[in-house]
Design an enzyme around this catalytic site. Structure first.
Site, PDB file in Angstrom:
ATOM      1  N   LYS A  50       0.756  -1.323   0.129  1.00  0.00           N
ATOM      2  CA  LYS A  50       0.037  -0.011   0.081  1.00  0.00           C
ATOM      3  C   LYS A  50       0.793   1.251   0.142  1.00  0.00           C
ATOM      4  CE  LYS A  50      -3.445  -2.372   2.979  1.00  0.00           C
ATOM      5  NZ  LYS A  50      -4.055  -2.206   4.260  1.00  0.00           N
ATOM      6  N   ASP A 111      15.440  -0.329  -0.548  1.00  0.00           N
ATOM      7  CA  ASP A 111      16.491  -0.572   0.247  1.00  0.00           C
ATOM      8  C   ASP A 111      17.416  -1.640  -0.186  1.00  0.00           C
ATOM      9  OD1 ASP A 111      14.854  -2.557   1.424  1.00  0.00           O
ATOM     10  OD2 ASP A 111      14.233  -1.206   2.951  1.00  0.00           O
ATOM     11  N   LYS A 139      17.348   3.752  -1.254  1.00  0.00           N
ATOM     12  CA  LYS A 139      18.532   3.593  -0.250  1.00  0.00           C
ATOM     13  C   LYS A 139      19.528   2.932  -0.685  1.00  0.00           C
ATOM     14  CE  LYS A 139      15.219   4.140   3.633  1.00  0.00           C
ATOM     15  NZ  LYS A 139      14.853   3.340   5.113  1.00  0.00           N
ATOM     16  N   PHE A 165      12.562   4.908  11.361  1.00  0.00           N
ATOM     17  CA  PHE A 165      11.808   4.398  10.634  1.00  0.00           C
ATOM     18  C   PHE A 165      10.955   5.542   9.669  1.00  0.00           C
ATOM     19  CE2 PHE A 165       7.943   2.078   8.953  1.00  0.00           C
ATOM     20  CZ  PHE A 165       8.793   0.523   8.623  1.00  0.00           C
ATOM     21  N   ASP A 172       3.945   3.707   6.189  1.00  0.00           N
ATOM     22  CA  ASP A 172       3.063   3.477   7.380  1.00  0.00           C
ATOM     23  C   ASP A 172       4.108   2.371   8.356  1.00  0.00           C
ATOM     24  OD1 ASP A 172       1.578   0.193   7.756  1.00  0.00           O
ATOM     25  OD2 ASP A 172       2.859   0.956   6.002  1.00  0.00           O
ATOM     26  N   ARG A 178       0.174   6.646   7.606  1.00  0.00           N
ATOM     27  CA  ARG A 178       0.183   6.766   6.454  1.00  0.00           C
ATOM     28  C   ARG A 178      -0.326   7.966   5.502  1.00  0.00           C
ATOM     29  NH1 ARG A 178       0.682   2.051   3.267  1.00  0.00           N
ATOM     30  NH2 ARG A 178      -0.396   0.697   4.798  1.00  0.00           N
TER      31      ARG A 178
END
Length: 208
Positions: A50, A111, A139, A165, A172, A178
């Protein structure tokens, strides 16, 4: 504590940050060298749910090209595999008709690149006319496999602080944050023991 990383500019058009976001979109719309693969034809936009929900909404409004919109899902299932190691299975599902189409894959964060590489291999098996990737956050310092998006709105030149984070603008943490109109960081929850064993499985196929 929530730290704001990138905020939406005051009075800006819909989107995270008018400058960087629209630069990526403009390259796609204006036929940059990477976008010429689309050949002016209809683009099949496939977003990884999502995390790309907000990102996709802004892109399809900003790029004046014919598009069809689709969503695909790839879930990482993690479990202890003994001796304190971690096993990750990628479960992938979609019914998107990629064959012979110009495909633009959208992802929120890249990442390690493991999931993205898996998805690209799967899409290529369907023989699309062209395949490009646009990500919100890249990243490269955390890569485990060699995969590179064609467009990245934000590129982290150095690995992030391991105890933070990223949330907001569609990203989210356990389905929270989100809807924030900016990118921010929050303390990362305490995870399992270090050490990972990556196992990639395809539906109906052997594990890799």
């Amino acid at each position: 504590k929530l730290n704001v990383v990138v905020a939406r500019s005051a009075g800006a058009a819909p989107g995270l940050h008018g400058g960087r976001l629209l630069t990526a979109f403009d390259e796609i719309a204006a036929g940059s060298p990477r976008a010429r693969a689309f050949g002016g034809g209809e683009i099949c936009v496939a977003g990884l749910t999502k995390s790309c929900l907000v990102f996709m909404g802004d892109l399809i409004r900003a790029v004046p090209l014919d598009m069809t919109c689709h969503f695909l899902q790839a879930s990482s299932l993690r479990e202890q595999a003994g001796a304190g190691t971690l096993r990750t299975d990628i479960v992938y599902s979609t019914e998107i008709p990629y064959g012979g189409r110009h495909v633009l894959l959208l992802e929120g964060v890249v990442d390690t690149g493991i999931t993205l590489n898996f998805l690209l291999d799967h899409i290529r098996e369907h023989r699309p006319e062209s395949l490009k990737v646009c990500v919100l956050i890249d990243k490269p310092g955390e890569r485990k496999v060699d995969v590179r998006p064609d467009w990245a709105v934000y590129t982290a030149s150095e690995p992030m602080n391991g105890d933070r984070f990223i949330v907001g603008y569609g990203l989210d943490l356990a389905e929270h944050y989100r809807g924030l109109p900016f990118l921010g960081t929050i303390p990362r929850p305490v995870g399992p023991a270090e050490g990972r064993k990556i196992t990639i499985s395809r539906p109906g196929g052997p594990e890799q």
